[in-house]
Design a protein around this motif. Structure first.
Motif, mmCIF file in Angstrom:
data_model
loop_
_atom_site.group_PDB
_atom_site.id
_atom_site.type_symbol
_atom_site.label_atom_id
_atom_site.label_comp_id
_atom_site.label_asym_id
_atom_site.label_seq_id
_atom_site.Cartn_x
_atom_site.Cartn_y
_atom_site.Cartn_z
ATOM 1 N N GLN A 160 3.006 -44.811 3.665
ATOM 2 C CA GLN A 160 4.222 -44.170 3.157
ATOM 3 C C GLN A 160 5.429 -45.051 3.451
ATOM 4 O O GLN A 160 6.315 -45.196 2.616
ATOM 5 C CB GLN A 160 4.405 -42.793 3.807
ATOM 6 N N ARG A 164 7.470 -46.294 0.278
ATOM 7 C CA ARG A 164 8.732 -45.567 0.099
ATOM 8 C C ARG A 164 9.911 -46.284 0.725
ATOM 9 O O ARG A 164 11.056 -46.055 0.348
ATOM 10 C CB ARG A 164 8.625 -44.166 0.715
ATOM 11 N N LEU B 108 7.046 -35.042 1.926
ATOM 12 C CA LEU B 108 5.714 -35.469 2.345
ATOM 13 C C LEU B 108 4.866 -34.270 2.758
ATOM 14 O O LEU B 108 3.651 -34.285 2.661
ATOM 15 C CB LEU B 108 5.807 -36.464 3.508
#
Ligand SMILES: Nc1ncnc2c1ncn2[C@@H]1O[C@H](COP(=O)(O)OP(=O)(O)OP(=O)(O)O)[C@@H](O)[C@H]1O
Ligand SMILES: [Mg+2]
Lengths: 254, 369
Positions: A160, A164, B108
């Motif tokens: 992530q 991101r 998330l």
């Protein structure tokens, strides 16, 4: 105030107009236009080949270069990374013609033909991949340690964080590498015809061989225009993919 | 309330630096809703101790419990998502808008769009940044103080019961820092998080902490409430660290309310001036404070004012600023007393209702305790 508002337009159209005038003058003066219209179908074929060379080598260089760059910044790969970096740096200092010659000489050793489109693509790819790898690594390393620490501490997984945070923030630098690579590819693509790779280089070298400026210009002018086109397209792409939060205010569009 | 966070003989030895214990069998307990400030000289192990809580740094020996659960038995990602994390250099994501920054972990976690928007907006309101104006801006367009507040909001996005803050206001100039501290304490009153707050500034530690954990060379020197640390330092090191102005620091810490004496007679605004005059005479005072029907302070009258022709005291009342809220610090109280030269100052509540007065003697008495 009013004038300043229009300044970007004036600049943009000014550049376009100047380019057009130079192109027309070159075409007229050397008789390149006549040669092109006489050989229109060949012109289209060569142009298509040229685009093919540039786009395919560019796409492979970008995808492989960015991936390599990313891998080199992952934990545990740092040492491996600096080794690759050293190779990449030496590699990049070899001139275009040298790369083409190397492809011609060495591809047969691995059982591939040294002549044709494939060796041309391989040569262009190798020549362009270096700045992309280098900029990807530099871009990701330039993402602030605090940003990464905040992301980790908040509970983002390494993947992530990569997709991101690291890649989006490294994009301006990565795109810079891709633009440099494109300039290299577009600049070297005419050499491809030397090993049978086709493209507009054919007219350039024919023109040189025959000492006919018309034929040479008929190849050289479109090559230059293609270079400008790709740079402008990439600049546009950069504006789209790079977050507004990290774009520098004043942008240069070629 | 139960123990929320517990350090039990926690020790940290960094690989490659085996001869020093960065944190040396540190033990303390923190109740739910308490702020614990970790303070001490540079290199004493504050950051190390804090980062072991969300496992950014692995513990060498001992254990840390959150709600009686050993953190080493929890999933790292889950653990971190249940702990708000704020660092000195803020670390906002430059490629994301303020809204996206705050929404990172909710996204998330798979929250739906409406819930995320609602949460982001309410957090922005909590930190006093209007959502309409700030939601779509980028970090680079914000001042340092605003960015730090966003950092705090982002850390609170999924309502973590625990927050870790490493010198959160360290990079902010002193004036704004004080403002942010006050604002943060107000927020804390509403949200009641259990907070580990690292600072190297003893004044900040005293101001922000319900408990202060004073470290030296990785070891706990004193774990106490601010008042206790100031009045009963366990050794010379603590005394030195706290500073020679311990008493003045207590002035800062103690509230006016604690040292207040009963209010003197006041006069209602609809009394007659004659009545007020006779009150002045009886009290041998040269002025009287005037209140309205709900005991709210309106101002004062003196002989000169009362000599004017009027039906009601209210008509000749002069305004005054010789008052302060009961929640102010004694330091402010003392300063006001000196400023107004009355020998005392009126203490009011949030509605400006008169609660009592603060005198120099009142302050002296509480400091003697
Ligand atoms: N990654 C590391 N490797 C080895 N030693 C470390 C590491 N990080 C910190 N230390 C050492 O551990 C001790 C505690 O460091 P820590 O960063 O926790 O101190 P601190 O109290 O937060 O200090 P400061 O107020 O300067 O931030 C110091 O002696 C430091 O040198
Ligand atoms: Mg520290």
């Amino acid at each position: 105030m009013q004038i300043r508002l229009f300044y970007p337009f004036i600049k943009k159209f000014g550049v376009m107009a100047a380019t057009a005038i130079i192109v027309i003058l070159l075409y007229q003066y050397y008789g390149a236009l006549e040669y092109t219209t006489k050989n229109l179908s060949e012109f289209f074929r060569l142009t298509l080949e040229h685009f093919f060379l540039v786009i395919v080598s560019m796409a492979t260089a970008a995808s492989i270069g960015v991936s390599l760059g990313i891998i080199m910044t992952r934990k545990g790969f740092e040492r491996f990374g600096s080794a690759i970096m050293a190779i990449v740096n030496v590699w990049q200092s070899v001139p275009s013609l040298g790369v083409i010659a190397l492809a011609y000489a060495f591809l047969p050793l691995v059982g591939l033909s040294g002549i044709g489109v494939v060796p041309a693509l391989v040569a262009l790819f190798f020549h362009a991949v270096a700045p992309i790898v280098r900029n990807t690594v530099a871009g990701i390393q330039s993402v602030s340690k605090d940003v990464i620490e905040a992301a980790t501490g908040m509970g983002m997984t390494p993947n992530q964080i990569l997709f991101r945070i690291e890649i989006p923030n490294a994009l301006p630098v990565i795109m810079g590498g891709i633009r440099t690579a494109t300039a290299i590819i577009v600049g070297s693509a005419p050499l491809a015809c030397l090993i049978g790779g086709g493209g507009l280089g054919f007219w350039i070298f024919t023109g040189i061989a025959l000492m006919d400026m018309g034929i040479m210009m008929a190849g050289a002018v479109p090559v230059a225009l293609i270079a400008m086109l790709f740079d402008a397209l990439l600049a546009r792409l950069e504006r789209i993919v790079v977050s507004e939060g990290i774009q520098s205010g004043e942008y240069q569009e070629a | 309330m139960g123990i929320m966070l517990s350090f039990q003989e926690v020790t940290k030895i960094y690989p490659g630096a085996e001869h020093i214990k960065a944190v040396d069998s540190l033990s303390f307990n923190l109740k739910e809703g308490e702020i614990c400030t970790l303070v001490g000289p540079s290199g004493c192990g504050k950051t190390t101790a804090m980062k072991m809580v969300n496992r950014l740094i692995p513990i060498t020996s001992g254990k840390i419990l959150i709600d009686d659960q050993n953190i080493n038995r929890m999933d790292t990602i889950e653990l971190r998502r249940s702990i708000g994390y704020v660092i000195q250099n803020i670390g906002l994501f430059p490629n994301m808008t303020i809204g996206e920054n705050i929404a990172t972990i909710p996204k998330l976690k798979g929250w739906d769009h409406d819930r995320i928007t609602e949460k982001t907006e309410s957090l922005l309101e909590l930190i006093n940044l209007p959502p309409g104006e700030f939601m779509d801006r980028y970090p680079k367009e914000l001042s340092g103080g605003q960015q730090q507040r966003i950092g705090v909001a982002r850390a609170m996005a999924v309502d973590p019961p625990i927050m870790l803050m490493d010198e959160p206001f360290g990079a902010i100039d002193p004036i704004n820092r004080e403002h942010l501290q006050d604002e943060f304490l107000k927020i804390q009153e509403k949200v009641k998080k259990t907070i580990v707050f690292v600072t190297h500034d003893i004044d900040e530690a005293i101001k922000m902490g319900d408990k202060i954990c004073l470290l030296k060379d990785g070891k706990l020197v004193q774990f106490a409430s601010p008042e206790e640390l100031l009045t009963q330092p366990v050794n010379e090191f603590v005394k030195d660290f706290v500073g020679g102005d311990r008493t003045l620091k207590r002035l800062n810490l103690l509230k006016v309310k604690a040292a207040m004496s009963p209010a003197p007679p006041v006069v209602m605004k609809d009394e007659s001036p004659e009545k007020a005059k006779s009150m002045l005479g009886e009290l041998k005072a040269d002025h009287l404070f005037v209140v309205d029907n709900e005991n709210r302070l309106m101002g004062y009258v003196d002989k000169e004012a009362l000599s004017k022709k009027a039906d009601e005291v209210g008509d000749v009342t002069r305004s005054t600023d010789a008052f302060l809220p009961a929640s102010s610090s004694l330091k402010d109280g003392l300063s006001e007393i000196f400023t107004h030269d009355l020998g005392y100052i009126i203490v009011v509540d949030e509605d400006k209702k008169v609660l009592g007065i603060l005198t120099e003697d009142g302050i002296k008495e509480i400091l003697r305790k």
